[in-house]
Write a protein that holds these residues in place. Structure first.
Motif, PDB file in Angstrom:
ATOM      1  N   ASN B  26       0.826  -1.213   0.000  1.00  0.00           N
ATOM      2  CA  ASN B  26       0.000   0.000   0.000  1.00  0.00           C
ATOM      3  C   ASN B  26       0.861   1.265   0.000  1.00  0.00           C
ATOM      4  OD1 ASN B  26       0.341   1.362   2.478  1.00  0.00           O
ATOM      5  ND2 ASN B  26      -1.089   0.001   3.516  1.00  0.00           N
ATOM      6  N   PRO B  27       0.315   2.383  -0.463  1.00  0.00           N
ATOM      7  CA  PRO B  27       1.126   3.590  -0.650  1.00  0.00           C
ATOM      8  C   PRO B  27       1.883   4.019   0.605  1.00  0.00           C
ATOM      9  CG  PRO B  27      -1.017   3.867  -1.679  1.00  0.00           C
ATOM     10  CD  PRO B  27      -1.063   2.577  -0.940  1.00  0.00           C
ATOM     11  N   ALA B  28       1.265   3.905   1.779  1.00  0.00           N
ATOM     12  CA  ALA B  28       1.940   4.334   3.006  1.00  0.00           C
ATOM     13  C   ALA B  28       3.173   3.472   3.260  1.00  0.00           C
ATOM     14  CB  ALA B  28       0.986   4.249   4.185  1.00  0.00           C
ATOM     15  N   ASN B  29       3.058   2.182   2.976  1.00  0.00           N
ATOM     16  CA  ASN B  29       4.206   1.296   3.195  1.00  0.00           C
ATOM     17  C   ASN B  29       5.294   1.492   2.160  1.00  0.00           C
ATOM     18  OD1 ASN B  29       3.371   0.057   5.561  1.00  0.00           O
ATOM     19  ND2 ASN B  29       2.057  -1.370   4.447  1.00  0.00           N
ATOM     20  N   LYS B  30       4.893   1.852   0.939  1.00  0.00           N
ATOM     21  CA  LYS B  30       5.910   2.064  -0.106  1.00  0.00           C
ATOM     22  C   LYS B  30       6.904   3.123   0.346  1.00  0.00           C
ATOM     23  CE  LYS B  30       3.643   0.685  -4.410  1.00  0.00           C
ATOM     24  NZ  LYS B  30       2.213   0.915  -4.517  1.00  0.00           N
ATOM     25  N   GLU B  53       7.908   6.947  -8.934  1.00  0.00           N
ATOM     26  CA  GLU B  53       6.515   7.393  -9.134  1.00  0.00           C
ATOM     27  C   GLU B  53       5.559   6.626  -8.231  1.00  0.00           C
ATOM     28  OE1 GLU B  53       6.010   6.588 -13.287  1.00  0.00           O
ATOM     29  OE2 GLU B  53       7.356   8.212 -13.884  1.00  0.00           O
ATOM     30  N   LEU B  54       5.872   5.335  -8.041  1.00  0.00           N
ATOM     31  CA  LEU B  54       4.995   4.516  -7.203  1.00  0.00           C
ATOM     32  C   LEU B  54       5.103   4.896  -5.730  1.00  0.00           C
ATOM     33  CD1 LEU B  54       5.490   1.001  -8.843  1.00  0.00           C
ATOM     34  CD2 LEU B  54       3.373   2.320  -8.761  1.00  0.00           C
ATOM     35  N   GLY B  55       6.186   5.584  -5.361  1.00  0.00           N
ATOM     36  CA  GLY B  55       6.320   6.033  -3.975  1.00  0.00           C
ATOM     37  C   GLY B  55       7.429   5.354  -3.188  1.00  0.00           C
ATOM     38  N   TYR B  56       8.131   4.431  -3.835  1.00  0.00           N
ATOM     39  CA  TYR B  56       9.275   3.830  -3.144  1.00  0.00           C
ATOM     40  C   TYR B  56      10.376   4.876  -2.995  1.00  0.00           C
ATOM     41  CZ  TYR B  56       7.216  -0.754  -4.167  1.00  0.00           C
ATOM     42  OH  TYR B  56       6.379  -1.841  -4.246  1.00  0.00           O
ATOM     43  N   TYR B 475       5.615  -4.329 -11.012  1.00  0.00           N
ATOM     44  CA  TYR B 475       4.684  -5.328 -10.486  1.00  0.00           C
ATOM     45  C   TYR B 475       5.404  -6.368  -9.640  1.00  0.00           C
ATOM     46  CZ  TYR B 475       1.255  -3.451 -13.731  1.00  0.00           C
ATOM     47  OH  TYR B 475       0.395  -2.620 -14.383  1.00  0.00           O
ATOM     48  N   THR B 476       6.510  -6.917 -10.224  1.00  0.00           N
ATOM     49  CA  THR B 476       7.096  -8.088  -9.571  1.00  0.00           C
ATOM     50  C   THR B 476       7.788  -7.736  -8.257  1.00  0.00           C
ATOM     51  OG1 THR B 476       9.141  -7.901 -10.860  1.00  0.00           O
ATOM     52  CG2 THR B 476       7.409  -9.292 -11.767  1.00  0.00           C
ATOM     53  N   ILE B 477       8.312  -6.515  -8.153  1.00  0.00           N
ATOM     54  CA  ILE B 477       9.043  -6.187  -6.920  1.00  0.00           C
ATOM     55  C   ILE B 477       8.082  -6.128  -5.732  1.00  0.00           C
ATOM     56  CG2 ILE B 477       8.953  -3.636  -6.950  1.00  0.00           C
ATOM     57  CD1 ILE B 477      11.987  -3.725  -6.279  1.00  0.00           C
ATOM     58  N   GLY B 478       6.833  -5.781  -6.008  1.00  0.00           N
ATOM     59  CA  GLY B 478       5.832  -5.724  -4.942  1.00  0.00           C
ATOM     60  C   GLY B 478       5.621  -7.083  -4.287  1.00  0.00           C
ATOM     61  N   ASN B 479       5.744  -8.124  -5.095  1.00  0.00           N
ATOM     62  CA  ASN B 479       5.541  -9.475  -4.574  1.00  0.00           C
ATOM     63  C   ASN B 479       6.566  -9.819  -3.499  1.00  0.00           C
ATOM     64  OD1 ASN B 479       3.787 -11.656  -4.822  1.00  0.00           O
ATOM     65  ND2 ASN B 479       5.276 -12.834  -6.021  1.00  0.00           N
TER      66      ASN B 479
END
Lengths: 254, 658
Positions: B26-30, B53-56, B475-479
C-alpha cells in the motif's frame, strides 16, 4: 584515403583537483597514425605516461561514437576540435599534419568546475532538466501512440532539437558561458509536441530560473554555440525559448 | 533448486493472471521501503523513475557523470513493438514467435510472450513522454523492418532511437529526482553487494571523484548494469561498459546464465590498426536498404565501383532467398566470416565485406521520388540525387559517422563492414520476476540472461530494457517487498556492511600494492585477443581448452605484474579500469567453460563440431535444451545448474531463413 604518420607537440591542461591551481604541460607524441581517433592518440600518450610512472591525463569519454555527450575537450581554442558537427571522440588524426602543436584544455565555465585535468562537473545541466525538462507523465496506460497525430514537420523539428547530447560545448564556446542553446533545445523539443503543451509555460520559467541560479551567463546572440555544436542545434531554438519565456511571463489564461 | 516461478495457465494468460494476483504494497508502506537501482540505462532509468513514481524511496547509481550517458544512448536502429500499425500481419504472437525462433529456442517462452505483450505499452509510454519517433505525412508513426522478421514493426528516430528513448527515461528519472523520490549518485561505481541473512540489503560503492567507499542500504537491489561485451576488449560497447556489478553479485551467490551467448553484429566498421580502442556499429536498419556483397573472384583488388554487377556475389541473397539481407545477426555474421576466411574479403586487411546502397538509392528511393515529381525516364544521376535526399533523412547521422571514421563517402562508395562483438545474451540468471537466486537481488535489461535465448533480434534490446523497467519490475518487486514492510532500514554500521566494505577496500589495496610493469590496458587487450580468437564467432573444443589455460595464466600475471598509477583516495580512472579488467578476466574463463560445456551450436554460439552440411548452426535439443546457470564455487571453480526449457507453443525446428 592514404594513411600517414606524424609527430606532434601537445600542450595539455593539468590540474590535480578542483581545489588546486592548474597549468599547461608539454608532451611530444610520436608516430601517430592518421587513422587514429583523437582520443586514441591521448590513449597512446597515457600508456606512455603510465609506463614512465607519471599520472595519466584524466578526461571524460565513454561511447566514442559521438552520442553519449561525455567527451569534452577544448582544442586549439575550439570545443571538440576543428571539424564541423563533430565530437572530439569522432575527430580523427587526419585533421592534423606532422609537426603540429595542439593545445588541449577543459571546458571553462563557472558552472562547470574542473574535477581533474580535462574533466569537468556538468551536473548543473542535470539540475536544469530537473527544473522542468520533462513531460509529467507517470508510467502507466497513456493513450495509444497513434491517438494524437503530430504534423511531420513539427515532429522533425522536435527531433532536431532533441538531438542535443548535453555535452556543454555551447557553454564552453560562449564568451558569457551561457547555457541558452542547451536549455532552448530542450524547451523547443517539448514545446513543439502536443504532449508537451500543458507545461510549456512553467517549464520555460523554471528552467531559465535554474540556469541563472547555476551561474551560467546571459545570451548575447553571438552564435558561437551553434557554430561548435556537434549536433548542429540551431540558435533559432533560442529565439523560440525567448518567445516561450515572454508568453509565460506576460500572458495569463485564467 | 532453480525455480523459474513461471505462472501456470495458458501462455497468453500468464502475465495477466500474474498481475491480477500478485501481492501489492500500500502507498503508506511504499514510502518506508528503499530500493537501490544500479545503472541508469534504459532498464535502470525506467525502473528508477517508475518505482519513484509509485512512492518507493529510490537511490540510483551510475559511473558516468550523468545518468543520460548510459550506453543505451548509442542504440541506433529502433525498437520493436507488436502494434501492427502497418496492417502487415503483425501480432503479439508473431513478435513472440520471431523472438523465440530468432533466439534459436534457448529462451523462456513465458518471458518472451510477456515481452511481446508489453511492447505495445512501451511505445504509448514513450510517445506520451515526448519521444520524437519518425512519423509519416499523416502525422502517424512510421516503421521500418529489421533482421529475422518479415513485417515492419520497428519504431525509430532516425539512427538515434536509443538516444531518444534514453532521454525520455532520463527525463522521467530527473523529474523524480526533483520530486525527491529518487536520489541520484553519479560518478559512483558499485563494487559489491551486501547480503544479510540470505537477502540483498545494500551495496558498497566507490565515489569515483574522491575515491571514498560508501555503504548504502536498500530493502531490494536492482542491477541494471548492461552487458559484458568488453570482455573482448574491442566491441561496440562504450569504453566504461563493464561486468563488475554483475560479477560481484555472481561471486556473492547469484548464478550466471548462459555466459557464452554473445552476439556478434554483422555490420560494424572494420578494425583499422593496433591503436583501435573500440568499434563502431552501423545500424542493422541499413540492411533494409543496403545489399551485402563480395567480389566473385578471390582476392579481387579492384575498387568496389569498378567491379561490374555480374562479378559481384550477393551472398546473403544467394544463400537465403526468403530473408536475403535481412537474415538474423548470427547468420549474417557467420556468412561474412565464411566469405572472408575463404579469401573473398575486401579492403586492405581482407577482413571486410561491402554494404552497398546504390541499388536502393536508385531503384527504390530515386524512382519513388521521380514518380512523385512526375519525372519520366529520369537518368541515373537524377535518380541518385533524388534518392540521396531520402537516404539522408533515414540514415544521415550514420553515413556522417562512417565518413568521419573512415574518410570515405558511403553515398559514393559502398561501406566496408565486418562483424564485431555487440551484445551479450547471457547474464545473471533471473526468474520470471527478474529476481536472481539471491533474494531481493534483481537484474534487468542486458545484464540478465532471460529473453533473447542464444541470439537477439535487432531492435529488441531497447524493447527488453524498457519492458523490464517500466512494465515488469513495478509489479514483480511488490511481490517481494510486500513481505518486507516490517523490515526497518538496516544501519550501515551493521557487521555485514563493515565486513563487505573491508573486503572491497582490501582488494583495492592489493591492486595498488602490486606495482608491476604492465599496464591495465595491455592486459585487457591480451584478454580480448584470446576471447576473440577462441571464444568468438566460431569455437571448438581444443581452442576453448587452450583459452582456459591462457586466461588462468593471464590472471596470475595480472595479479603479480599490473601497474596502476596514482593513489586510492583520489580520482583514479586507471584503478577503476583495473578492477573491471580483473573481473573480465574471471568472466572470460567462465565464458570459455560454458562454451566448452555446450557441445552444440545455437544462435550466436557456433561450435565447429556441430554444424549442418551447409554450414549452419546445428542444435542438439535432446542434450542442451537448457539454461546453463553457473554457481561460483571459488577461484576458477563453478558448478553447473540446469534449467530445462520447455516449448509448448513455439515448437523447436531447425531454424531456416532460406
Amino acid at each position: 584515403m592514404e594513411q600517414y604518420s606524424m609527430n606532434l607537440t601537445l600542450k595539455v591542461w593539468r590540474q590535480k583537483n578542483s581545489a588546486e591551481r592548474g597549468s599547461f604541460e608539454t608532451y611530444p607524441v610520436k608516430n601517430i597514425s592518421s587513422e587514429m581517433s583523437f582520443l586514441e592518440m591521448i590513449d597512446v600518450l597515457n600508456e606512455e605516461l603510465i609506463r614512465d610512472g607519471k599520472d595519466p591525463i584524466a578526461f571524460d569519454h565513454d561511447c566514442r561514437e559521438g552520442i553519449c555527450g561525455m567527451c569534452s575537450m577544448y582544442i586549439n581554442g575550439r570545443p571538440h576540435g576543428p571539424w564541423q558537427n563533430n565530437t572530439v571522440c569522432q575527430l580523427h588524426m587526419r585533421a592534423y599534419k606532422d609537426g603540429d602543436t595542439i593545445v588541449i584544455e577543459p571546458w571553462r565555465a563557472n558552472a562547470f568546475p574542473v574535477i581533474k585535468d580535462l574533466m569537468v562537473d556538468r551536473s548543473s545541466f542535470d539540475r536544469i532538466i530537473q527544473a522542468g525538462g520533462y513531460i509529467s507523465v507517470n508510467t502507466g496506460s497513456p493513450v495509444d501512440a497513434n491517438a494524437i497525430p503530430v504534423e511531420k514537420d513539427m515532429a522533425d523539428a522536435a527531433f532536431a532539437a532533441a538531438a542535443c547530447i548535453g555535452c556543454g560545448a555551447c557553454v564552453a564556446a560562449c564568451k558569457n558561458s551561457s547555457a541558452m542553446l542547451f536549455l532552448s533545445a530542450k524547451v523547443t523539443h517539448l514545446a513543439l509536441l502536443p504532449q508537451g503543451h500543458p507545461e510549456r509555460r512553467t517549464r520555460a520559467m523554471n528552467m531559465v530560473a535554474q540556469m541563472d541560479k547555476e551561474g551560467f551567463g546571459a545570451c548575447t546572440n553571438t552564435g558561437a554555440c551553434e557554430a561548435v555544436c556537434p549536433k548542429g542545434i540551431s540558435i533559432e531554438n533560442i529565439a523560440r525559448l525567448n518567445r516561450e519565456y515572454m508568453m509565460a511571463g506576460l500572458a495569463s489564461d485564467k | 533448486m532453480l525455480d523459474s516461478k513461471i505462472p501456470s495457465g495458458p501462455l497468453e494468460q500468464k502475465w495477466t493472471d500474474y498481475k491480477g494476483h500478485v501481492k501489492l504494497v500500500n502507498p503508506a508502506n511504499k514510502r518506508k521501503l528503499e530500493v537501490i537501482v544500479v545503472g541508469t540505462g534504459l532498464a535502470g532509468a525506467s525502473a528508477a523513475a517508475s518505482l519513484g513514481e509509485l512512492g518507493y524511496k529510490v537511490k540510483a547509481f551510475c559511473f558516468q557523470d550523468s545518468p543520460r550517458r548510459a550506453h543505451s544512448i548509442a542504440a541506433q536502429g529502433g525498437i520493436n513493438a507488436a502494434k501492427n500499425y502497418q496492417n502487415d500481419g503483425d501480432s503479439i504472437f508473431r513478435l513472440f514467435y520471431d523472438t523465440v525462433k530468432g533466439g534459436d529456442y534457448r529462451a523462456r517462452e513465458a518471458n518472451v510472450h510477456r515481452l511481446a505483450e508489453v511492447s505495445v505499452n512501451i511505445i504509448d509510454q514513450c510517445v506520451a513522454q515526448g519521444v520524437p519517433f519518425a512519423r509519416d505525412y499523416g502525422g502517424l508513426l512510421n516503421n521500418r523492418s529489421f533482421g529475422g522478421t518479415q513485417v515492419k514493426r520497428t519504431f525509430y528516430a532516425a539512427g538515434q532511437t536509443g538516444q531518444q528513448l534514453l532521454i525520455g527515461a532520463y527525463q522521467a528519472l530527473e523529474r523524480q529526482v526533483a520530486l525527491g523520490n529518487v536520489k541520484m549518485y553519479s560518478r559512483h561505481e558499485m563494487l559489491d553487494v551486501v547480503i544479510i541473512e540470505g537477502k540483498a540489503r545494500g551495496i558498497i560503492c566507490r565515489n569515483l571523484v574522491t575515491g571514498e567507499l560508501e555503504k548504502h542500504f536498500g530493502h531490494a537491489v536492482l542491477l541494471c548494469t548492461g552487458g559484458y561485451g568488453n570482455v573482448f576488449y574491442l566491441s561496440t560497447n562504450a569504453m566504461g561498459s563493464n561486468v563488475t556489478a554483475a560479477w560481484k553479485a555472481h561471486k556473492k551467490g547469484a548464478f550466471f546464465g548462459n555466459p557464452c551467448f554473445t552476439q556478434i553484429h554483422p555490420t560494424c566498421i572494420p578494425v583499422s590498426g593496433d591503436h583501435q580502442s573500440k568499434l563502431t556499429l552501423m545500424s542493422e536498419s541499413l540492411r533494409n536498404d543496403g545489399r551485402i556483397w563480395v567480389p566473385k573472384q578471390k582476392g579481387d583488388k579492384r575498387k568496389a565501383n569498378d567491379i561490374p554487377e555480374e562479378e559481384r556475389d550477393y551472398y546473403l541473397e544467394r544463400r537465403y532467398p526468403a530473408f536475403g539481407n535481412l537474415v538474423p545477426r548470427d547468420v549474417a555474421s557467420r556468412a561474412a566470416k565464411e566469405r572472408c576466411d575463404a579469401g573473398y574479403g575486401v579492403g586492405t586487411t581482407g577482413q571486410a565485406v561491402y554494404l552497398d546502397f546504390k541499388y536502393n538509392l536508385i531503384n527504390k528511393y530515386g524512382r519513388a521520388e521521380a514518380n512523385k515529381l512526375g519525372i519520366d525516364n529520369p537518368d541515373t544521376e537524377t535518380l541518385i540525387r533524388l534518392g540521396k535526399e531520402v537516404v539522408k533523412e533515414e540514415y544521415g547521422n550514420l553515413f556522417d559517422m562512417y565518413e568521419k571514421i573512415t574518410g570515405e563517402n558511403p553515398y559514393e562508395v559502398p561501406m566496408r563492414i565486418y562483424p564485431a562483438v555487440h551484445y551479450t545474451m547471457g547474464g545473471l540468471w533471473v526468474d520470471y520476476e527478474l529476481m536472481t537466486n539471491v533474494k531481493g537481488l534483481y537484474c534487468l535489461g542486458e545484464a540478465n540472461f532471460s529473453d533473447h535465448g542464444a541470439n537477439r533480434l535487432g531492435a529488441s534490446a531497447l524493447m527488453q530494457g524498457l519492458a523490464d523497467g517500466y512494465f515488469v519490475i513495478p509489479y514483480t518487486i511488490g511481490n517481494y517487498l510486500a513481505d518486507e514492510i516490517a523490515t526497518k532500514p538496516i544501519p550501515t554500521d551493521h557487521p555485514a556492511f563493515i565486513e563487505t566494505e573491508k573486503q572491497v577496500a582490501g582488494r583495492i589495496d592489493t591492486l595498488m600494492s602490486i606495482k608491476g610493469k604492465q599496464t591495465v590496458e595491455s592486459f585487457h587487450k591480451r584478454l580480448g585477443k584470446i576471447m576473440w580468437e577462441k571464444c568468438g564467432m566460431a569455437r571448438n573444443e581444443q581452442g576453448l581448452k587452450e583459452a582456459i589455460v591462457e586466461i588462468q595464466q593471464l590472471k596470475k600475471e595480472f595479479w603479480s605484474d599490473v601497474k596502476i598509477p596514482g593513489s586510492i583516495n583520489e580520482m583514479n580512472p586507471e584503478l577503476d579500469k583495473a578492477g573491471r579488467v580483473a573481473d573480465f578476466i574471471e568472466l572470460g574463463e567462465l565464458m570459455c567453460k560454458d562454451a566448452l560445456n555446450r557441445n552444440e551450436s545455437c544462435g550466436g554460439h557456433f561450435r565447429e563440431e556441430s554444424q549442418t552440411e551447409e554450414g549452419e548452426a546445428k542444435r542438439d535439443d535432446a542434450n542442451y535444451s537448457y539454461v546453463a546457470a553457473w554457481e561460483y564455487k571459488g577461484d576458477s571453480n563453478w558448478e553447473l545448474h540446469q534449467e530445462q526449457l520447455t516449448f509448448e507453443v513455439a515448437k523447436p525446428t531447425q531454424r531456416s531463413y532460406k
